[in-house]
Write a protein that holds these residues in place. Structure first.
Motif, PDB file in Angstrom:
ATOM      1  N   MET A   1      64.132 -21.448 -34.222  1.00 59.07           N
ATOM      2  CA  MET A   1      63.916 -21.438 -32.597  1.00 59.07           C
ATOM      3  C   MET A   1      65.005 -20.859 -32.006  1.00 59.07           C
ATOM      4  N   PRO A   2      64.338 -20.090 -31.111  1.00 61.61           N
ATOM      5  CA  PRO A   2      65.413 -19.157 -30.051  1.00 61.61           C
ATOM      6  C   PRO A   2      65.977 -20.262 -29.155  1.00 61.61           C
ATOM      7  N   ALA A   3      67.198 -19.907 -28.924  1.00 61.95           N
ATOM      8  CA  ALA A   3      68.155 -20.854 -27.859  1.00 61.95           C
ATOM      9  C   ALA A   3      67.943 -20.199 -26.812  1.00 61.95           C
ATOM     10  N   ILE A   4      68.178 -21.124 -25.676  1.00 65.13           N
ATOM     11  CA  ILE A   4      68.163 -20.722 -24.283  1.00 65.13           C
ATOM     12  C   ILE A   4      69.558 -20.792 -23.841  1.00 65.13           C
ATOM     13  N   THR A   5      70.208 -20.132 -22.967  1.00 65.77           N
ATOM     14  CA  THR A   5      71.399 -20.063 -22.493  1.00 65.77           C
ATOM     15  C   THR A   5      71.606 -20.942 -21.095  1.00 65.77           C
ATOM     16  N   PRO A   6      72.749 -21.111 -20.814  1.00 65.84           N
ATOM     17  CA  PRO A   6      72.963 -21.814 -19.613  1.00 65.84           C
ATOM     18  C   PRO A   6      72.864 -20.928 -18.332  1.00 65.84           C
ATOM     19  N   GLU A   7      73.152 -19.542 -18.563  1.00 67.46           N
ATOM     20  CA  GLU A   7      72.639 -18.473 -17.729  1.00 67.46           C
ATOM     21  C   GLU A   7      70.944 -18.492 -17.266  1.00 67.46           C
ATOM     22  N   TRP A   8      70.396 -18.571 -18.218  1.00 65.07           N
ATOM     23  CA  TRP A   8      68.984 -18.482 -18.069  1.00 65.07           C
ATOM     24  C   TRP A   8      68.561 -19.769 -17.315  1.00 65.07           C
ATOM     25  N   VAL A   9      69.099 -20.802 -17.602  1.00 64.55           N
ATOM     26  CA  VAL A   9      68.754 -22.380 -17.045  1.00 64.55           C
ATOM     27  C   VAL A   9      69.218 -22.059 -15.408  1.00 64.55           C
ATOM     28  N   GLN A  10      70.458 -21.752 -15.144  1.00 59.35           N
ATOM     29  CA  GLN A  10      70.894 -21.492 -13.866  1.00 59.35           C
ATOM     30  C   GLN A  10      69.803 -20.359 -13.156  1.00 59.35           C
ATOM     31  N   MET A  11      69.331 -19.479 -13.695  1.00 55.62           N
ATOM     32  CA  MET A  11      68.589 -18.531 -13.093  1.00 55.62           C
ATOM     33  C   MET A  11      67.149 -18.998 -12.620  1.00 55.62           C
ATOM     34  N   MET A  12      66.774 -20.044 -13.784  1.00 57.19           N
ATOM     35  CA  MET A  12      65.552 -20.550 -13.456  1.00 57.19           C
ATOM     36  C   MET A  12      65.597 -21.689 -12.304  1.00 57.19           C
ATOM     37  N   ALA A  13      66.722 -22.461 -12.664  1.00 55.24           N
ATOM     38  CA  ALA A  13      67.103 -23.367 -11.279  1.00 55.24           C
ATOM     39  C   ALA A  13      67.050 -22.799 -10.011  1.00 55.24           C
ATOM     40  N   SER A  14      67.570 -21.402  -9.668  1.00 55.33           N
ATOM     41  CA  SER A  14      67.679 -20.812  -8.690  1.00 55.33           C
ATOM     42  C   SER A  14      66.203 -20.330  -8.204  1.00 55.33           C
ATOM     43  N   TYR A  15      65.604 -19.878  -9.113  1.00 51.93           N
ATOM     44  CA  TYR A  15      64.089 -19.512  -9.051  1.00 51.93           C
ATOM     45  C   TYR A  15      63.234 -20.617  -8.350  1.00 51.93           C
ATOM     46  N   ASN A  16      63.427 -21.858  -8.887  1.00 55.79           N
ATOM     47  CA  ASN A  16      62.685 -22.755  -8.789  1.00 55.79           C
ATOM     48  C   ASN A  16      62.930 -23.185  -7.022  1.00 55.79           C
ATOM     49  N   ARG A  17      64.152 -23.214  -6.782  1.00 54.46           N
ATOM     50  CA  ARG A  17      64.690 -23.582  -5.472  1.00 54.46           C
ATOM     51  C   ARG A  17      64.100 -22.604  -4.544  1.00 54.46           C
ATOM     52  N   TRP A  18      64.262 -21.451  -4.928  1.00 51.48           N
ATOM     53  CA  TRP A  18      63.562 -20.076  -3.891  1.00 51.48           C
ATOM     54  C   TRP A  18      62.106 -20.342  -3.741  1.00 51.48           C
ATOM     55  N   GLN A  19      61.344 -20.219  -4.836  1.00 45.09           N
ATOM     56  CA  GLN A  19      59.874 -20.644  -4.891  1.00 45.09           C
ATOM     57  C   GLN A  19      59.577 -21.895  -3.930  1.00 45.09           C
ATOM     58  N   ASN A  20      60.214 -22.832  -3.887  1.00 48.52           N
ATOM     59  CA  ASN A  20      59.770 -24.046  -3.497  1.00 48.52           C
ATOM     60  C   ASN A  20      60.109 -23.718  -2.051  1.00 48.52           C
ATOM     61  N   GLU A  21      61.110 -23.142  -1.577  1.00 49.01           N
ATOM     62  CA  GLU A  21      61.493 -22.727  -0.104  1.00 49.01           C
ATOM     63  C   GLU A  21      60.249 -21.853   0.527  1.00 49.01           C
ATOM     64  N   CYS A  22      59.750 -20.897  -0.329  1.00 48.36           N
ATOM     65  CA  CYS A  22      58.673 -20.006  -0.130  1.00 48.36           C
ATOM     66  C   CYS A  22      57.547 -20.833   0.194  1.00 48.36           C
ATOM     67  N   MET A  23      57.172 -21.727  -0.666  1.00 51.99           N
ATOM     68  CA  MET A  23      56.064 -22.650  -0.766  1.00 51.99           C
ATOM     69  C   MET A  23      56.100 -23.321   0.419  1.00 51.99           C
ATOM     70  N   LEU A  24      57.306 -24.018   0.760  1.00 57.42           N
ATOM     71  CA  LEU A  24      57.401 -24.957   1.892  1.00 57.42           C
ATOM     72  C   LEU A  24      57.112 -24.187   3.270  1.00 57.42           C
ATOM     73  N   GLU A  25      57.442 -22.789   3.317  1.00 58.49           N
ATOM     74  CA  GLU A  25      57.254 -22.062   4.654  1.00 58.49           C
ATOM     75  C   GLU A  25      55.545 -21.752   4.732  1.00 58.49           C
ATOM     76  N   ALA A  26      54.980 -21.632   3.837  1.00 63.32           N
ATOM     77  CA  ALA A  26      53.505 -21.439   3.814  1.00 63.32           C
ATOM     78  C   ALA A  26      52.841 -22.868   4.093  1.00 63.32           C
ATOM     79  N   MET A  27      53.322 -23.989   3.501  1.00 62.45           N
ATOM     80  CA  MET A  27      52.709 -25.047   3.626  1.00 62.45           C
ATOM     81  C   MET A  27      52.873 -25.631   5.367  1.00 62.45           C
ATOM     82  N   GLU A  28      53.997 -25.360   5.741  1.00 62.24           N
ATOM     83  CA  GLU A  28      54.276 -25.665   7.378  1.00 62.24           C
ATOM     84  C   GLU A  28      53.206 -24.832   8.107  1.00 62.24           C
ATOM     85  N   SER A  29      52.661 -23.818   7.596  1.00 60.87           N
ATOM     86  CA  SER A  29      51.724 -23.072   8.737  1.00 60.87           C
ATOM     87  C   SER A  29      50.379 -23.768   8.599  1.00 60.87           C
ATOM     88  N   LEU A  30      50.188 -24.870   7.796  1.00 60.01           N
ATOM     89  CA  LEU A  30      48.947 -25.486   7.893  1.00 60.01           C
ATOM     90  C   LEU A  30      48.792 -27.031   8.604  1.00 60.01           C
TER      91      LEU A  30
END
Length: 171
Positions: A1-30
């Motif tokens: 089974m392929p291993a994931i790295t801490p760097e990948w997890v950090q990137m995905m945690a940052s992506y998650n935060r960025w996308q949630n901020e983008c989603m909030l901006e759109a939600m606030e318009s409704l």
């Protein structure tokens, strides 16, 4: 089974935060009514699905990070976790910050071995390789944000890019 790295997890945690901020901006318009309107998704509305996603993140973080607390409601009530968009925003901000901090502290060895937990959804004890669970967490986030993105678009909100390579600081 392929291993994931801490760097990948950090990137995905940052992506998650960025996308949630983008989603909030759109939600606030409704309007509140638009956020709560049943749109036929599994968790009903935009806010209901966003609440379920927040609930899932908090539940998994409580299993992955010592000291993190689980949500106070069960899965079936996860769509009602935060009663308002403002309450959701505050909890989302805190949870995303915790995810980013957890990811920054990871070492390669932190991602080895198995995770055991009681799954209320399955009604039983579960055990799985930790790297698969962490991958599942980010997949779950992307899945439900995709649903929310579609509902926001249908509601007429302006949404942001979702491509990982477009994340600020990615390249």
């Amino acid at each position: 089974m392929p291993a994931i790295t801490p760097e990948w997890v950090q990137m995905m945690a940052s992506y998650n935060r960025w996308q949630n901020e983008c989603m909030l901006e759109a939600m606030e318009s409704l309007s509140d009514a638009d956020l709560r309107k049943d749109r036929g998704a599994f968790w009903g509305s935009i806010l209901g699905t966003a609440n379920h996603l927040l609930w899932g993140d908090q539940m998994w973080l409580s299993r992955l990070s010592p000291g993190a607390t689980a949500p106070t409601v069960g899965l079936k009530d996860s769509a009602d976790l935060a009663p308002t968009l403002g309450a959701w925003e505050a909890e989302r901000f805190r949870t995303d910050g915790r995810f980013v901090l957890w990811a920054k502290e990871l070492k390669t060895v932190s991602l080895t071995g198995d995770l055991s937990w009681y799954s209320g959804a399955a009604g039983m004890e579960k055990r799985a390789p930790l790297s698969l669970i962490v991958t599942h967490v980010f997949n779950h986030q992307t899945h439900h944000r995709g649903q929310i993105h579609a509902m926001l678009t249908q509601a007429g909100a302006k949404t942001s890019d979702t491509d990982l390579f477009l994340m600020p600081g990615f390249l």
